[in-house]
Design a protein around this motif. Structure first.
Motif, PDB file in Angstrom:
ATOM      1  N   LYS A  97     -54.155 -27.188  10.516  1.00 24.10           N
ATOM      2  CA  LYS A  97     -53.395 -27.205   9.277  1.00 24.10           C
ATOM      3  C   LYS A  97     -52.230 -28.186   9.373  1.00 24.10           C
ATOM      4  CE  LYS A  97     -50.794 -24.036   6.281  1.00 24.10           C
ATOM      5  NZ  LYS A  97     -51.527 -24.191   5.011  1.00 24.10           N
ATOM      6  N   ASN A  98     -52.042 -28.973   8.318  1.00 24.76           N
ATOM      7  CA  ASN A  98     -50.915 -29.901   8.207  1.00 24.76           C
ATOM      8  C   ASN A  98     -50.847 -30.904   9.362  1.00 24.76           C
ATOM      9  OD1 ASN A  98     -50.044 -28.649   5.844  1.00 24.76           O
ATOM     10  ND2 ASN A  98     -48.684 -27.253   6.925  1.00 24.76           N
ATOM     11  N   MET A  99     -51.999 -31.307   9.860  1.00 25.72           N
ATOM     12  CA  MET A  99     -52.017 -32.206  11.017  1.00 25.72           C
ATOM     13  C   MET A  99     -51.866 -33.676  10.628  1.00 25.72           C
ATOM     14  SD  MET A  99     -52.116 -30.332  13.664  1.00 25.72           S
ATOM     15  CE  MET A  99     -52.504 -31.513  14.940  1.00 25.72           C
ATOM     16  N   ILE A 100     -52.023 -33.993   9.350  1.00 24.19           N
ATOM     17  CA  ILE A 100     -51.944 -35.382   8.898  1.00 24.19           C
ATOM     18  C   ILE A 100     -50.879 -35.450   7.809  1.00 24.19           C
ATOM     19  CG2 ILE A 100     -53.205 -37.316   7.897  1.00 24.19           C
ATOM     20  CD1 ILE A 100     -55.798 -35.786   8.867  1.00 24.19           C
ATOM     21  N   GLY A 101     -49.776 -36.137   8.071  1.00 22.52           N
ATOM     22  CA  GLY A 101     -48.708 -36.156   7.084  1.00 22.52           C
ATOM     23  C   GLY A 101     -47.571 -37.069   7.487  1.00 22.52           C
ATOM     24  N   ALA A 102     -46.437 -36.865   6.839  1.00 27.53           N
ATOM     25  CA  ALA A 102     -45.260 -37.698   7.100  1.00 27.53           C
ATOM     26  C   ALA A 102     -44.003 -36.913   6.753  1.00 27.53           C
ATOM     27  CB  ALA A 102     -45.325 -38.972   6.252  1.00 27.53           C
ATOM     28  N   PHE A 103     -42.885 -37.278   7.388  1.00 27.14           N
ATOM     29  CA  PHE A 103     -41.584 -36.783   6.963  1.00 27.14           C
ATOM     30  C   PHE A 103     -41.093 -37.703   5.858  1.00 27.14           C
ATOM     31  CE2 PHE A 103     -41.827 -35.075  11.290  1.00 27.14           C
ATOM     32  CZ  PHE A 103     -41.382 -33.781  11.094  1.00 27.14           C
ATOM     33  N   TYR A 104     -40.885 -37.136   4.672  1.00 27.88           N
ATOM     34  CA  TYR A 104     -40.480 -37.963   3.529  1.00 27.88           C
ATOM     35  C   TYR A 104     -39.715 -37.072   2.560  1.00 27.88           C
ATOM     36  CZ  TYR A 104     -40.855 -41.652  -0.024  1.00 27.88           C
ATOM     37  OH  TYR A 104     -40.583 -42.644  -0.935  1.00 27.88           O
ATOM     38  N   GLN A 105     -38.434 -37.370   2.365  1.00 27.45           N
ATOM     39  CA  GLN A 105     -37.570 -36.493   1.586  1.00 27.45           C
ATOM     40  C   GLN A 105     -37.689 -36.766   0.083  1.00 27.45           C
ATOM     41  OE1 GLN A 105     -36.065 -34.102   3.131  1.00 27.45           O
ATOM     42  NE2 GLN A 105     -36.261 -34.806   5.240  1.00 27.45           N
ATOM     43  N   PRO A 106     -37.597 -35.708  -0.742  1.00 25.94           N
ATOM     44  CA  PRO A 106     -37.602 -35.904  -2.201  1.00 25.94           C
ATOM     45  C   PRO A 106     -36.262 -36.416  -2.711  1.00 25.94           C
ATOM     46  CG  PRO A 106     -37.264 -33.593  -1.676  1.00 25.94           C
ATOM     47  CD  PRO A 106     -37.494 -34.292  -0.353  1.00 25.94           C
ATOM     48  N   GLN A 107     -36.242 -36.769  -3.970  1.00 29.05           N
ATOM     49  CA  GLN A 107     -34.989 -37.166  -4.612  1.00 29.05           C
ATOM     50  C   GLN A 107     -34.180 -35.952  -5.047  1.00 29.05           C
ATOM     51  OE1 GLN A 107     -34.096 -40.595  -4.827  1.00 29.05           O
ATOM     52  NE2 GLN A 107     -35.849 -40.530  -3.423  1.00 29.05           N
ATOM     53  N   ALA A 108     -34.870 -34.866  -5.345  1.00 27.25           N
ATOM     54  CA  ALA A 108     -34.217 -33.628  -5.768  1.00 27.25           C
ATOM     55  C   ALA A 108     -35.239 -32.502  -5.706  1.00 27.25           C
ATOM     56  CB  ALA A 108     -33.647 -33.757  -7.184  1.00 27.25           C
ATOM     57  N   VAL A 109     -34.731 -31.271  -5.670  1.00 25.51           N
ATOM     58  CA  VAL A 109     -35.576 -30.074  -5.743  1.00 25.51           C
ATOM     59  C   VAL A 109     -35.066 -29.240  -6.911  1.00 25.51           C
ATOM     60  CG1 VAL A 109     -36.443 -28.035  -4.541  1.00 25.51           C
ATOM     61  CG2 VAL A 109     -35.914 -30.120  -3.236  1.00 25.51           C
ATOM     62  N   PHE A 110     -35.968 -28.892  -7.821  1.00 18.36           N
ATOM     63  CA  PHE A 110     -35.617 -28.221  -9.074  1.00 18.36           C
ATOM     64  C   PHE A 110     -36.307 -26.857  -9.081  1.00 18.36           C
ATOM     65  CE2 PHE A 110     -36.399 -27.294 -13.566  1.00 18.36           C
ATOM     66  CZ  PHE A 110     -35.186 -27.620 -14.175  1.00 18.36           C
ATOM     67  N   ILE A 111     -35.543 -25.773  -8.892  1.00 18.11           N
ATOM     68  CA  ILE A 111     -36.105 -24.429  -8.733  1.00 18.11           C
ATOM     69  C   ILE A 111     -35.698 -23.556  -9.919  1.00 18.11           C
ATOM     70  CG2 ILE A 111     -36.144 -22.350  -7.312  1.00 18.11           C
ATOM     71  CD1 ILE A 111     -35.544 -24.128  -4.884  1.00 18.11           C
ATOM     72  N   ASP A 112     -36.645 -23.316 -10.810  1.00 19.70           N
ATOM     73  CA  ASP A 112     -36.438 -22.395 -11.921  1.00 19.70           C
ATOM     74  C   ASP A 112     -37.147 -21.089 -11.569  1.00 19.70           C
ATOM     75  OD1 ASP A 112     -36.356 -20.941 -14.287  1.00 19.70           O
ATOM     76  OD2 ASP A 112     -36.692 -22.677 -15.567  1.00 19.70           O
ATOM     77  N   ILE A 113     -36.367 -20.030 -11.291  1.00 20.42           N
ATOM     78  CA  ILE A 113     -36.980 -18.782 -10.821  1.00 20.42           C
ATOM     79  C   ILE A 113     -37.804 -18.098 -11.909  1.00 20.42           C
ATOM     80  CG2 ILE A 113     -35.208 -18.446  -9.066  1.00 20.42           C
ATOM     81  CD1 ILE A 113     -34.011 -16.261 -10.820  1.00 20.42           C
ATOM     82  N   ASN A 114     -37.668 -18.527 -13.158  1.00 21.14           N
ATOM     83  CA  ASN A 114     -38.492 -17.936 -14.212  1.00 21.14           C
ATOM     84  C   ASN A 114     -39.968 -18.252 -14.033  1.00 21.14           C
ATOM     85  OD1 ASN A 114     -35.654 -18.284 -15.571  1.00 21.14           O
ATOM     86  ND2 ASN A 114     -36.723 -16.713 -16.748  1.00 21.14           N
TER      87      ASN A 114
END
Length: 360
Positions: free
Chosen positions: A151-168
């Motif tokens: 699992k998750n063996m192929i990937g990269a570290f890459y940060q987003p510009q923002a995280v938008f969490i609407d709990i609704n």
């Protein structure tokens, strides 16, 4: 609304957490959007939230298009990733096109990986719609797809510009998926914050009932803890590995049982119990500590007994774990509740003693 910042060596970005944030999405996200936008989601989430996002972007004057993927962990692979690349190229997406990852952890991981690699790096924003992705996978810049052997063996570290969490968005989440997210919430407390564990024990029913203020606080505390850890160790050279508590065992369960048959959070819950048992074998935890972890996982309607698997299956899958160095298995164990540590060179006898009840 809670707002916090993730500051890594490569990039700094905000996390927005609150109720009914969708109503203010234009004002909140405008600084992080470019003129052309790709909304990438799956068929389940798109049916619920895509029209609202399309309306917001249209009213705000953005050029946008959508790419809809099949829903499920079993689709977190090269074939589905190529569907993202196909859609981006068919719509003539540029390096400045902003990718919106609208969905749970699978969507977030795949869109992040696509963003990291499309034209060698395009901006993306995480819009997580599951509890698991809101408290964990959307924060920190880990992006990946699965391989049949791991699992998750192929990937990269890459940060987003923002995280938008609407709990609704959690109101449309099936109870099983909500419980899977609570596994990651509990994980944070067990590995690094005994006071948070006590708070969870007092508030677990309110979390299951989706009390808005309790949910928002839990999500905020998890995101703050992860932001602190990622800020110190962006690429998992040290303490970030602690966030993988239960995951070495859990990933083995997911791979052996077939991706999607056990939800990620369910496998992590059973994996946490095994990590506690291993900690007992190493002379750290007491059985009553493990019982305490089992009790709160059970109250969250999570599995606390892993499936019986052949020993060679456990070992084969765990040998593909990303924490393996020079062929040596390493595990995150609990020195005391609220304090994780990395254990090297776990012997075969110790591992067999930990897994003896769960060998088919």
């Amino acid at each position: 609304m809670y707002t916090l910042s993730v500051a890594t060596a490569s990039h700094q970005y905000p996390i927005f957490i609150g109720s009914h944030l969708l109503e203010s999405a234009q004002n909140i996200l405008t600084p992080y959007l470019n003129n052309k936008i790709a909304i990438i989601s799956n068929d389940t989430v798109a049916a619920l939230y895509l029209p609202q996002w399309q309306q917001i972007l249209t009213q705000s004057g953005y050029e946008h298009f959508s790419i809809i993927l099949p829903d499920g962990e079993q689709y977190k692979n090269w074939q589905t990733l190529n569907l993202i690349y196909d859609g981006l190229m068919q719509h003539r997406a540029e390096r400045q096109t902003t990718l919106l990852a609208l969905g749970g952890g699978v969507i977030g991981d795949m869109v992040g990986f696509a963003a990291a690699t499309y034209q060698r790096g395009a901006p993306f924003i995480q819009i997580p719609t599951t509890l698991l992705s809101q408290v964990d996978s959307s924060v920190g810049g880990k992006t990946a797809i699965n391989h049949p052997l791991g699992k998750n063996m192929i990937g990269a570290f890459y940060q987003p510009q923002a995280v938008f969490i609407d709990i609704n968005s959690l109101q449309t989440l099936p109870p099983r998926e909500l419980s899977a997210g609570l596994a990651e919430v509990i994980k944070y407390a067990v590995l690094g914050d005994i006071e948070f564990l006590q708070w969870l024990e007092s508030n677990i029913v309110a979390l299951i009932d989706q009390n808005p203020s309790v949910l928002a606080e839990a999500i905020y505390r998890c995101c703050q803890m992860k932001a602190d850890i990622v800020g110190k160790d962006e690429k998992e050279a040290g303490i970030r590995a602690y966030l993988n508590l239960g995951h070495t065992f859990g990933h083995a369960i997911e791979a052996e049982m077939g991706y999607g048959n056990w939800l990620h959070g369910e496998a992590v819950a059973a994996g946490m119990v095994l990590a506690c048992r291993l900690s007992e074998q190493l002379g750290y935890l007491h059985p009553e500590d493990t019982a305490r972890v089992i009790a709160i996982l059970s109250k969250a309607n999570l599995p606390v007994v892993p499936p019986a698997m052949p020993m060679n299956a456990w070992l084969t899958h765990m040998s593909h774990d990303k924490k393996v160095i020079d062929g040596n298995l390493r595990f995150i164990v609990i020195k005391t509740l609220g304090q994780a540590m990395l254990a090297d060179n776990i012997t075969a006898d110790t591992l067999a003693a930990t897994l003896k009840q769960y060998i088919a």
